[in-house]
Design an enzyme around this catalytic site. Structure first.
Site, PDB file in Angstrom:
ATOM      1  N   THR A 212       0.876  -1.182   0.000  1.00  0.00           N
ATOM      2  CA  THR A 212       0.000   0.000   0.000  1.00  0.00           C
ATOM      3  C   THR A 212       0.909   1.226   0.000  1.00  0.00           C
ATOM      4  OG1 THR A 212      -0.250  -0.228   2.403  1.00  0.00           O
ATOM      5  CG2 THR A 212      -2.016  -1.101   1.034  1.00  0.00           C
ATOM      6  N   LYS A 238       3.651  -6.997   4.296  1.00  0.00           N
ATOM      7  CA  LYS A 238       3.459  -5.613   3.900  1.00  0.00           C
ATOM      8  C   LYS A 238       3.096  -4.816   5.145  1.00  0.00           C
ATOM      9  CE  LYS A 238       0.192  -3.480   3.360  1.00  0.00           C
ATOM     10  NZ  LYS A 238      -0.539  -2.507   4.286  1.00  0.00           N
ATOM     11  N   THR A 249       0.308  -3.889  12.614  1.00  0.00           N
ATOM     12  CA  THR A 249      -0.637  -3.683  11.528  1.00  0.00           C
ATOM     13  C   THR A 249      -0.009  -4.058  10.207  1.00  0.00           C
ATOM     14  OG1 THR A 249      -1.502  -1.904  12.788  1.00  0.00           O
ATOM     15  CG2 THR A 249      -2.190  -2.006  10.514  1.00  0.00           C
TER      16      THR A 249
END
Length: 464
Positions: A212, A238, A249
């Site tokens: 992202t 990621k 996260t």
């Protein structure tokens, strides 16, 4: 050394290949590791983001039997990039996962937890579908239905039950997944799975496909032995922002060719996640989509491990920890706007839990992190971060070091403090902060990064 399969094992393998629709794929996956990897294309994250100065190269990953990976552009992002990744696994692949503790979990997290949590959960997982650009979180029944429909279509094509398809998503919260974008790309995915692409490039493309705001793909590889058989472990992850303990996260997917029962995989993940993925922080925020999945295809020829605590797992456990810690460190190295990789160690705490809380308080402090960004060894901010936790601390025994340089000792500035040496040390891209709180014998380590203007710039226009 690697053992040669017995005649019985050869017969069994031949029989399974005859039945398994993945036979051709498995044959390709067992090509010699020495085969040259295809060139790795540039990272494909958000346009305009410079690659982190702390980035590390994506590793060369040799073939791992029983897994194939393909990527495609499904259109979750406006710009040209792959944003759909699909793993296909051999029959009998085991799976276990750990997930976010966030109170608003995403639809794919709910899906995986439901199907891995049952008595038969994780015993024959055949696929993993990952999309970037849409988190499918805080989307209610519509999001859950979209995840189910996507899993159902993949299951039909792969000849398995929809419960044997794992799901993961990352991206903007509050947007319902458009599963039609995934379904429309399944023919391309199947063609990619059957293509003659070196496994190292498959992994690299997958690493880029799940990005992202990441600025580089994150991968890791290690080997171990189980009763003389070589087993391989590879993984990608990621994450660069909204990173904090309680799963950190991120998304992480790890595959091994060892033969391990799902319950054992779950125990191994639980053992190592605390000191790896749950010991990194970028900004103190946790997410709705945190997922770490571990798959074991059982194609190495090594004997099956079905009991937690089996001594034959010693080498494997160490290698798994190595892969998980490497991936966790890369998350921090790619922290949004990061220029410093920081290791925070707390010694002399009253308990491991206390040490961990103290270390996290230092690592999460915006004042500490901005001082590091400014190359300022402001140990007063470390004192602040320690004292605000209300954990047991002996003020008169408190000691602080930046690397080898003593900043404070016995609750006061160090008599050997040298500002010039300290300033020179703070210019390094990697910084160690060690604090002894003088309250016991427990220790903990947390890894973090500095906090720069880049973090604000990235998150100020996240949805644009």
């Amino acid at each position: 050394m690697t053992k040669t399969p017995t005649t019985g094992q050869k017969i069994e393998q031949a029989f399974e290949k005859a039945l398994d629709p993945f036979a051709a794929a498995l044959k390709r996956a067992t090509r010699p590791a020495e085969a040259a990897a295809a060139p790795v294309a540039p990272a494909a994250g958000k346009p305009g983001l410079a690659v982190s100065p702390l980035a590390v190269p994506f590793p060369t990953i040799p073939p791992i039997g029983g897994v194939e990976i393909a990527t495609a552009r499904a259109g979750f992002y406006k710009h040209e990039r792959d944003d759909l990744v699909v793993f296909r696994f051999a029959r009998g692949t085991s799976c276990a996962g750990v997930f976010t503790r966030h109170k608003i979990g995403s639809a794919p997290v709910d899906w995986c937890k439901k199907h891995l949590g049952g008595a038969e959960g994780g015993k024959d997982v055949r696929a993993l579908v990952v999309n970037a650009g849409c988190a499918n979180a805080f989307t209610g029944k519509a999001g859950a239905d979209a995840a189910r429909r996507a899993a159902s279509e993949v299951a039909k094509r792969f000849g398995c039950r929809q419960r044997d398809v794992m799901m993961a998503s990352t991206g903007v919260i509050g947007v319902v997944l458009d599963e039609k974008k995934i379904i429309a790309k399944l023919p391309d995915i199947e063609a990619g799975l059957d293509a003659d692409l070196h496994p190292s490039e498959q992994w690299a493309r997958a690493g880029r496909g799940i990005m992202t705001t990441d600025t580089f793909p994150k991968g890791s590889y290690a080997e171990a032995e189980i009763e003389g058989y070589k087993v391989r472990i590879a993984g990608i992850a990621k994450g660069s922002g909204m990173i904090a303990p309680d799963m950190a996260t991120m998304l992480a997917f790890i595959v091994t060719d060892a033969d391990i029962h799902p319950n054992v995989l779950k125990a191994l993940l639980g053992l190592h996640v605390r000191t790896t993925f749950n010991s990194v922080t970028v900004d103190g925020d946790t997410s709705t989509n945190d997922t770490a999945l571990l798959f074991a295809t059982g194609t190495s020829g090594a004997p099956r491990i079905g009991r937690v605590g089996d001594r034959r797992l010693k080498s494997f456990s160490a290698a798994l920890d190595k892969v998980m810690l490497d991936l966790a460190h890369q998350l921090v190295r790619d922290g949004e706007g990061a220029t410093k990789f920081v290791k925070v160690t707390v010694d002399g705490a009253a308990s491991p839990a206390s040490a961990r809380k103290l270390a996290k308080s230092i690592a999460d402090s915006p004042l500490v992190k901005t001082a590091i960004a400014g190359q300022d060894a402001n140990w007063g901010r470390v004192v602040m971060a320690v004292g605000k936790t209300e954990e047991p601390v002996d003020r008169d025994r408190l000691a602080i070091r930046f690397g080898p340089h003593q900043a404070a000792v016995d609750g006061a500035p160090s008599p050997t403090y040298d500002e010039a040496k300290m300033t020179a040390y703070m210019k390094n891209p990697e910084i160690d902060i060690t604090v002894d709180v003088g309250a016991g014998r427990a220790s903990a380590t947390v890894w973090t990064c500095d906090l720069t203007k880049g973090y604000i710039e990235i998150n100020g226009d996240y949805r644009s």
